[in-house]
Design an enzyme around this catalytic site. Structure first.
Site, PDB file in Angstrom:
ATOM      1  N   LYS A  40       2.328  -1.112  15.127  1.00 28.10           N
ATOM      2  CA  LYS A  40       3.516  -0.591  14.428  1.00 28.10           C
ATOM      3  C   LYS A  40       3.833   0.817  14.924  1.00 28.10           C
ATOM      4  O   LYS A  40       3.011   1.728  14.812  1.00 28.10           O
ATOM      5  CB  LYS A  40       3.269  -0.580  12.915  1.00 28.10           C
ATOM      6  N   ASP A  71       8.869   7.497   8.970  1.00 23.98           N
ATOM      7  CA  ASP A  71       9.293   6.567   7.928  1.00 23.98           C
ATOM      8  C   ASP A  71       9.779   7.335   6.702  1.00 23.98           C
ATOM      9  O   ASP A  71       8.991   7.751   5.862  1.00 23.98           O
ATOM     10  CB  ASP A  71       8.132   5.633   7.549  1.00 23.98           C
ATOM     11  N   LYS A 118      11.967   7.400   0.343  1.00 27.82           N
ATOM     12  CA  LYS A 118      10.725   7.874  -0.273  1.00 27.82           C
ATOM     13  C   LYS A 118      10.988   9.212  -0.950  1.00 27.82           C
ATOM     14  O   LYS A 118      11.970   9.887  -0.633  1.00 27.82           O
ATOM     15  CB  LYS A 118       9.658   8.082   0.813  1.00 27.82           C
ATOM     16  N   ASP A 137       3.183   7.096  10.777  1.00 24.09           N
ATOM     17  CA  ASP A 137       3.488   5.674  10.648  1.00 24.09           C
ATOM     18  C   ASP A 137       3.532   4.933  11.991  1.00 24.09           C
ATOM     19  O   ASP A 137       3.900   3.772  12.049  1.00 24.09           O
ATOM     20  CB  ASP A 137       4.809   5.506   9.878  1.00 24.09           C
ATOM     21  N   GLU A 154       9.710  -1.613   6.090  1.00 14.85           N
ATOM     22  CA  GLU A 154      10.305  -1.744   7.422  1.00 14.85           C
ATOM     23  C   GLU A 154       9.298  -2.168   8.488  1.00 14.85           C
ATOM     24  O   GLU A 154       9.659  -2.758   9.489  1.00 14.85           O
ATOM     25  CB  GLU A 154      10.947  -0.410   7.840  1.00 14.85           C
ATOM     26  N   ARG A 201       7.004  -4.460   8.515  1.00 15.54           N
ATOM     27  CA  ARG A 201       6.943  -5.908   8.721  1.00 15.54           C
ATOM     28  C   ARG A 201       8.148  -6.430   9.485  1.00 15.54           C
ATOM     29  O   ARG A 201       8.067  -7.431  10.185  1.00 15.54           O
ATOM     30  CB  ARG A 201       6.772  -6.605   7.360  1.00 15.54           C
TER      31      ARG A 201
HETATM   32  N1  BES Z   1       4.565   3.261   6.031  1.00 14.07           N
HETATM   33  C1  BES Z   1       4.520   2.744   4.714  1.00 14.07           C
HETATM   34  C2  BES Z   1       3.102   2.462   4.236  1.00 14.07           C
HETATM   35  C3  BES Z   1       2.186   3.637   4.052  1.00 14.07           C
HETATM   36  C4  BES Z   1       2.022   4.177   2.805  1.00 14.07           C
HETATM   37  C5  BES Z   1       1.472   4.164   5.100  1.00 14.07           C
HETATM   38  C6  BES Z   1       1.154   5.253   2.609  1.00 14.07           C
HETATM   39  C7  BES Z   1       0.620   5.237   4.927  1.00 14.07           C
HETATM   40  C8  BES Z   1       0.457   5.775   3.675  1.00 14.07           C
HETATM   41  C9  BES Z   1       5.302   1.459   4.652  1.00 14.07           C
HETATM   42  O1  BES Z   1       6.370   1.352   5.520  1.00 14.07           O
HETATM   43  C10 BES Z   1       5.853   1.354   3.265  1.00 14.07           C
HETATM   44  O2  BES Z   1       6.633   2.187   2.932  1.00 14.07           O
HETATM   45  N2  BES Z   1       5.437   0.349   2.542  1.00 14.07           N
HETATM   46  C11 BES Z   1       5.897   0.133   1.207  1.00 14.07           C
HETATM   47  C12 BES Z   1       6.199  -1.337   1.065  1.00 14.07           C
HETATM   48  C13 BES Z   1       6.865  -1.689  -0.237  1.00 14.07           C
HETATM   49  C14 BES Z   1       8.260  -1.120  -0.272  1.00 14.07           C
HETATM   50  C15 BES Z   1       6.888  -3.192  -0.341  1.00 14.07           C
HETATM   51  C16 BES Z   1       4.783   0.557   0.254  1.00 14.07           C
HETATM   52  O3  BES Z   1       3.623   0.265   0.540  1.00 14.07           O
HETATM   53  O4  BES Z   1       5.087   1.189  -0.742  1.00 14.07           O
HETATM   54 ZN    ZN Z   2       6.241   2.431   7.228  1.00 13.50          ZN
HETATM   55 MN    MN Z   3       8.112   2.251   4.749  1.00 13.42          MN
END
Ligand code: BES
Ligand code: ZN
Ligand code: MN
Length: 488
Positions: free
Chosen positions: A251, A256, A263, A274, A335, A337
């Site tokens: 990835k 992000d 966020k 990320d 994003e 996935r």
């Molecule tokens: N990049 C994030 C995941 C992440 C979170 C990485 C904390 C490192 C530290 C990912 O893209 C994300 O935002 N995932 C969301 C998915 C949700 C919206 C289904 C998450 O985990 O909150």
């Molecule tokens: Zn992400």
């Molecule tokens: Mn994200």
């Protein structure tokens, strides 16, 4: 610290022309020197350790003036804990802790490679190189670390060379992760891959090609940013006949923000991280030519910046992923996935023996396993076991999680083949289930969710604060074992 030079020499420890000599001690009621150089030196040091109340817990350090007979100025003792419990991971941790403690010297000699522990030489060299890492590119003042060289004295060990190759891959990964996001754009990530890998081994699909060829995930996630997304492909083929062919997917979200599903400020602070999956995969690919493994490896890195703007993808939009499946994007912050689905579908086209993706995919895995254990999802038992074993060798904790089929219905969309989020719970499993839709029947696949482990919040052992480069060494150990490489 300027680049730390690590080497070995056949000089006896007593004669080492260093300003500090690093030695190990077993813990217990009274600590005992583990890297023995013989009495009276060992006995003198042990007596001093007792006097200062040193317990020799793993990674604990104690600086002593060098006793008579040692040409270095000081002796730095690092604790190894109980002798019965010590393994290569202990040595790696101790080496990492000791090199940081030695940072105010100029030249250190070390005896940790000679510890009577299986794999000690490799672990000592790796721990030293990784623990001594620092990212100083953006400091206006030189840091006060002065250490420039660590020499393993008292004999050469061939595994030190391999350790340095592995550590070099991790350091590259860390540098990429630690680089600020406006400097490390998708384009810059591609350039970094080109710089780190042999000429001709890197191909980059630009956004117009991605559009033309139906990479709706990568294009959709990237469309809110003024930095265009791209797909970085790196190939390694051995000189002789390949014993197998595997695909790695990383990835590469270079920042992000969450996109329109924005966020909060805190959540964004570390989101330059990320692209840690991409960094690990680039690190691995950069090391393969020197390791000459007899296995073909193809890497696929979808790179994009996830930003909100007037052109950004909107919650409710439907995209067509590479290969034709459609996804309803209900949360633009899920994003990873979307870009990985395109890359996995492409990687699967040539039916590799295995596909492994590495991704900072979900906050949910951090809740489940914390910051020190990576989550492993695999559709194939032998592949899962091989990765767990490789991770054990690398000293990178990994835990198998379930791809629980009953949750698949959470991804059902009102209007498309699937949506990109499920319910609130079991988020890392939902993420894995989403990705699994893009892996054809019969292709062994594993997904490493490194959202918790990609970044260290404090210095610990062989991982200073910041990007860890996690998964790089696990993948290298896995590839080495696949190639029929030795067992240590
Ligand atoms: N990049 C994030 C995941 C992440 C979170 C990485 C904390 C490192 C530290 C990912 O893209 C994300 O935002 N995932 C969301 C998915 C949700 C919206 C289904 C998450 O985990 O909150
Ligand atoms: Zn992400
Ligand atoms: Mn994200």
């Amino acid at each position: 610290m300027p680049g730390l030079e690590i080497g070995s020499s056949t000089d006896a420890a007593q004669d080492a022309t260093a300003d500090v000599l690093i030695m190990g001690a077993w813990g217990g009621a009274s600590p005992s020197i583990a890297t023995t150089v013989g009495d009276p030196i060992d006995a003198t040091l042990e007596a001093q350790l007792v006097k200062v109340g040193f317990k020799a817990k793993t990674g604990e350090t104690c600086l002593l003036p060098a006793p008579e007979g040692i040409s270095a100025t000081g002796v730095l003792i690092v604790g190894l804990g109980s002798r019965d419990a010590a393994d290569a991971a202990t040595v790696r941790k101790a080496a990492g802790a000791s090199v940081r403690r030695a940072s105010s010297f100029t030249h250190a000699a070390s005896l940790l490679h000679s510890l009577p522990v299986e794999g000690a030489a490799e672990a000592a060299a790796e721990g030293t190189a990784l623990g001594g890492y620092s990212f100083d590119a953006y400091r206006s003042k030189q840091s006060d670390r002065t250490l420039t060289a660590v020499t393993f004295v008292g004999g050469d060990d061939p595994s030190i060379g391999r350790a340095m190759a592995f550590a070099g891959a991790v350091k590259l990964a860390r540098d990429l992760i630690n680089e600020p996001p406006s400097s490390l754009t998708p384009k810059a990530l591609a350039a970094a891959a080109e710089a780190a890998c042999p000429p001709g081994s890197v191909k980059v699909k630009q956004v117009d090609e991605l559009q033309r060829d139906g990479f709706g995930g990568i294009v959709g996630v990237g469309q809110g940013s003024s930095e265009p997304p791209c797909l970085i492909m790196i190939s390694y083929a051995p000189a002789g006949e390949a014993r197998g062919r595997v695909a790695l997917v990383g990835k590469g979200i270079t920042f992000d923000s969450g996109g329109l599903s924005l966020k909060d400020a805190k959540g964004m602070e570390t989101m330059k991280t990320d692209m840690s999956g991409a960094a690990a995969v680039i690190g691995v690919m950069s090391a393969l030519p020197a390791l000459e493994l007899p296995i073909a490896v193809d890497a696929f890195i979808p790179a994009a910046e996830n930003m909100p703007s007037g052109t950004a993808i909107k919650p409710g939009d439907v995209i067509t992923q590479y290969g034709g499946r459609t996804t309803e994007v209900l949360n633009t912050d899920a994003e990873g996935r979307l870009v990985l689905a395109d890359a996995i579908a492409l990687a699967a086209e040539s039916k590799p023996d295995a596909i492994i993706d590495v991704a900072t995919l979900t906050g949910s895995i951090v809740v489940a396993l914390g910051k020190k254990i990576t989550g492993l999802f695999a559709n194939d038992d032998p592949l899962r076991d091989a990765l767990l074993e490789a991770a054990r060798r690398a000293g990178e904790p990994l835990w198998a999680m379930p791809i629980f089929e009953e949750y698949r219905k959470d991804l059902e969309s009102e209007i498309a083949d699937q949506k990109n989020i499920g319910t609130r719970y079991g988020g890392s499993i939902i993420g894995a289930l989403f990705l699994s839709e893009f892996v054809p029947q019969g292709v062994p696949w594993a997904h490493l969710d490194i959202a918790g482990t990609a970044r260290a919040e404090t210095d610990s052992d062989e991982s200073p604060k910041g990007g860890t480069g996690v998964a790089t060494r696990t993948l290298l150990h896995w590839l080495r074992t696949l190639s029929g490489g030795g067992d240590n």
